[in-house]
Scaffold this active site. Sequence first.
Site, PDB file in Angstrom:
ATOM      1  N   ALA A 144       0.861  -1.192   0.000  1.00 55.33           N
ATOM      2  CA  ALA A 144       0.000   0.000   0.000  1.00 55.33           C
ATOM      3  C   ALA A 144       0.897   1.243   0.000  1.00 55.33           C
ATOM      4  O   ALA A 144       0.763   2.135   0.827  1.00 55.33           O
ATOM      5  CB  ALA A 144      -0.956  -0.004   1.195  1.00 55.33           C
TER       6      ALA A 144
ATOM      7  N   GLN B  74       8.928   1.482  16.698  1.00 54.60           N
ATOM      8  CA  GLN B  74       9.461   0.416  15.833  1.00 54.60           C
ATOM      9  C   GLN B  74      10.950   0.659  15.559  1.00 54.60           C
ATOM     10  O   GLN B  74      11.764  -0.261  15.584  1.00 54.60           O
ATOM     11  CB  GLN B  74       8.674   0.378  14.527  1.00 54.60           C
ATOM     12  CG  GLN B  74       9.280  -0.506  13.455  1.00 54.60           C
ATOM     13  CD  GLN B  74       8.339  -0.709  12.280  1.00 54.60           C
ATOM     14  OE1 GLN B  74       7.440  -1.521  12.342  1.00 54.60           O
ATOM     15  NE2 GLN B  74       8.547   0.011  11.201  1.00 54.60           N
TER      16      GLN B  74
ATOM     17  N   GLY C 251      10.789   4.744   8.468  1.00 52.55           N
ATOM     18  CA  GLY C 251      10.165   6.053   8.645  1.00 52.55           C
ATOM     19  C   GLY C 251      10.086   6.414  10.131  1.00 52.55           C
ATOM     20  O   GLY C 251       9.817   5.554  10.980  1.00 52.55           O
TER      21      GLY C 251
ATOM     22  N   LYS D 260       7.818   7.962  11.550  1.00 49.68           N
ATOM     23  CA  LYS D 260       6.455   7.910  12.081  1.00 49.68           C
ATOM     24  C   LYS D 260       6.286   6.727  13.051  1.00 49.68           C
ATOM     25  O   LYS D 260       5.603   6.835  14.052  1.00 49.68           O
ATOM     26  CB  LYS D 260       5.418   7.797  10.962  1.00 49.68           C
ATOM     27  CG  LYS D 260       3.991   7.865  11.523  1.00 49.68           C
ATOM     28  CD  LYS D 260       2.956   7.945  10.449  1.00 49.68           C
ATOM     29  CE  LYS D 260       2.647   6.615   9.845  1.00 49.68           C
ATOM     30  NZ  LYS D 260       1.910   5.708  10.756  1.00 49.68           N
ATOM     31  N   ASP D 261       6.934   5.613  12.716  1.00 49.25           N
ATOM     32  CA  ASP D 261       6.866   4.444  13.605  1.00 49.25           C
ATOM     33  C   ASP D 261       8.044   4.519  14.577  1.00 49.25           C
ATOM     34  O   ASP D 261       8.980   3.713  14.527  1.00 49.25           O
ATOM     35  CB  ASP D 261       6.904   3.162  12.776  1.00 49.25           C
ATOM     36  CG  ASP D 261       5.650   3.018  11.934  1.00 49.25           C
ATOM     37  OD1 ASP D 261       4.558   2.969  12.509  1.00 49.25           O
ATOM     38  OD2 ASP D 261       5.765   3.003  10.694  1.00 49.25           O
TER      39      ASP D 261
ATOM     40  N   GLY E 134       5.202   8.455   1.620  1.00 48.55           N
ATOM     41  CA  GLY E 134       6.137   8.202   2.723  1.00 48.55           C
ATOM     42  C   GLY E 134       7.133   7.102   2.355  1.00 48.55           C
ATOM     43  O   GLY E 134       8.346   7.247   2.544  1.00 48.55           O
ATOM     44  N   HIS E 135       6.607   5.990   1.793  1.00 49.37           N
ATOM     45  CA  HIS E 135       7.513   4.910   1.377  1.00 49.37           C
ATOM     46  C   HIS E 135       8.446   5.398   0.258  1.00 49.37           C
ATOM     47  O   HIS E 135       9.616   5.052   0.220  1.00 49.37           O
ATOM     48  CB  HIS E 135       6.719   3.717   0.825  1.00 49.37           C
ATOM     49  CG  HIS E 135       5.803   3.082   1.825  1.00 49.37           C
ATOM     50  ND1 HIS E 135       4.434   3.146   1.730  1.00 49.37           N
ATOM     51  CD2 HIS E 135       6.070   2.369   2.939  1.00 49.37           C
ATOM     52  CE1 HIS E 135       3.895   2.492   2.738  1.00 49.37           C
ATOM     53  NE2 HIS E 135       4.852   2.014   3.490  1.00 49.37           N
TER      54      HIS E 135
HETATM   55  O1  PAF Z   1       6.662  -0.484   9.128  1.00 47.94           O
HETATM   56  C1  PAF Z   1       6.218  -1.459   8.496  1.00 47.94           C
HETATM   57  O2  PAF Z   1       5.626  -1.326   7.417  1.00 47.94           O
HETATM   58  C2  PAF Z   1       6.391  -2.868   9.067  1.00 47.94           C
HETATM   59  O3  PAF Z   1       6.281  -2.877  10.452  1.00 47.94           O
HETATM   60  C3  PAF Z   1       7.700  -3.552   8.619  1.00 47.94           C
HETATM   61  C4  PAF Z   1       8.926  -2.804   9.111  1.00 47.94           C
HETATM   62  C5  PAF Z   1       7.736  -3.636   7.098  1.00 47.94           C
HETATM   63  C6  PAF Z   1       7.763  -4.974   9.182  1.00 47.94           C
HETATM   64  O4  PAF Z   1       6.670  -5.740   8.752  1.00 47.94           O
END
Ligand code: PAF
Length: 283
Positions: A30, A153, A147, A149-150, A34-35
């Site tokens: 998706a 993570q 990113g 934003k996470d 951002g990606h």
């Molecule tokens: O940030 C994400 O989209 C997911 O958590 C990742 C890093 C691809 C792991 O599934």
Amino acid sequence: MMIVRTVAELREVLRQRRNGSIGFVPTMGALHEGHLSLVRAARETSDTVVLSIFVNPTQFGDVTDLEAYPRTEDADVALASEAGVDVVFAPAAAEMYPSGFATTVAVHGVLVDSLEGAVRGRDHFDGVATVVAKLLLAVLPDTAYFGAKDAQQVVVVRRMVADLNIPVRIAVCETSRDADGLARSSRNARLSGHERRRALSLSRALFAMRDAAASGESDSAVLVAHGIDVLAHESVVPEYLEIVDADSLEAAPTLDRPLLVVLAARVGATRLIDNVLIAPKTT
Ligand code: PAF
């Protein structure tokens, strides 16, 4: 651009490219701007750019959330190709988690127990750490791009990479936002027009807190109360809104150094997160 579905194919393709640098952008598809900003950052510094598309089931506690996650592979592949990705790695679930799979990579402590971990359950970060470890070991990139934003993570992935001595540099790119401030997320696609307007209160609250901090407010409780007020204008109630240390994620009662404001809230059925760095007033 090539699309590969198995780790064996990926390794074979990358074996021929290891004389140059490899940049890696892990995604769940998706793809949005951002990606693509992560891909651009990777493109600038890498000879080969690999992007993975894998909706990782182990990081979704809630089956409905997993099922509702947008899956748009054809469009993703077209965007990745336009953005200059060389190799898309899009494995099936059975490739990543074959029958008999029995290993979990788990980070422990406040990094995973707080915030997203407290709301989504600690399995969430076990799922993230496990799949990111698997992806990094499959790609073995020089640099992997995430990113901001996470934010949690990123902290968890950095810890895991350091603890397991995975030889990769983690690069963190600024949160990409729509012109009106909404942090870009694959989940935004699920917002109705009305919900999107309500969702804007998240970035508004964070920016208001950042402004109040820059104007001299240094009491975290006061800043948080201010953010809650801004959200309340759109009847948005945060799941959490906290001011924490950007590395340890420990709650910080006083803004005596740059800190991170982290926010999660549901708007309708969609769960959104956002964050911003705030700094004390400079004299
Ligand atoms: O940030 C994400 O989209 C997911 O958590 C990742 C890093 C691809 C792991 O599934």
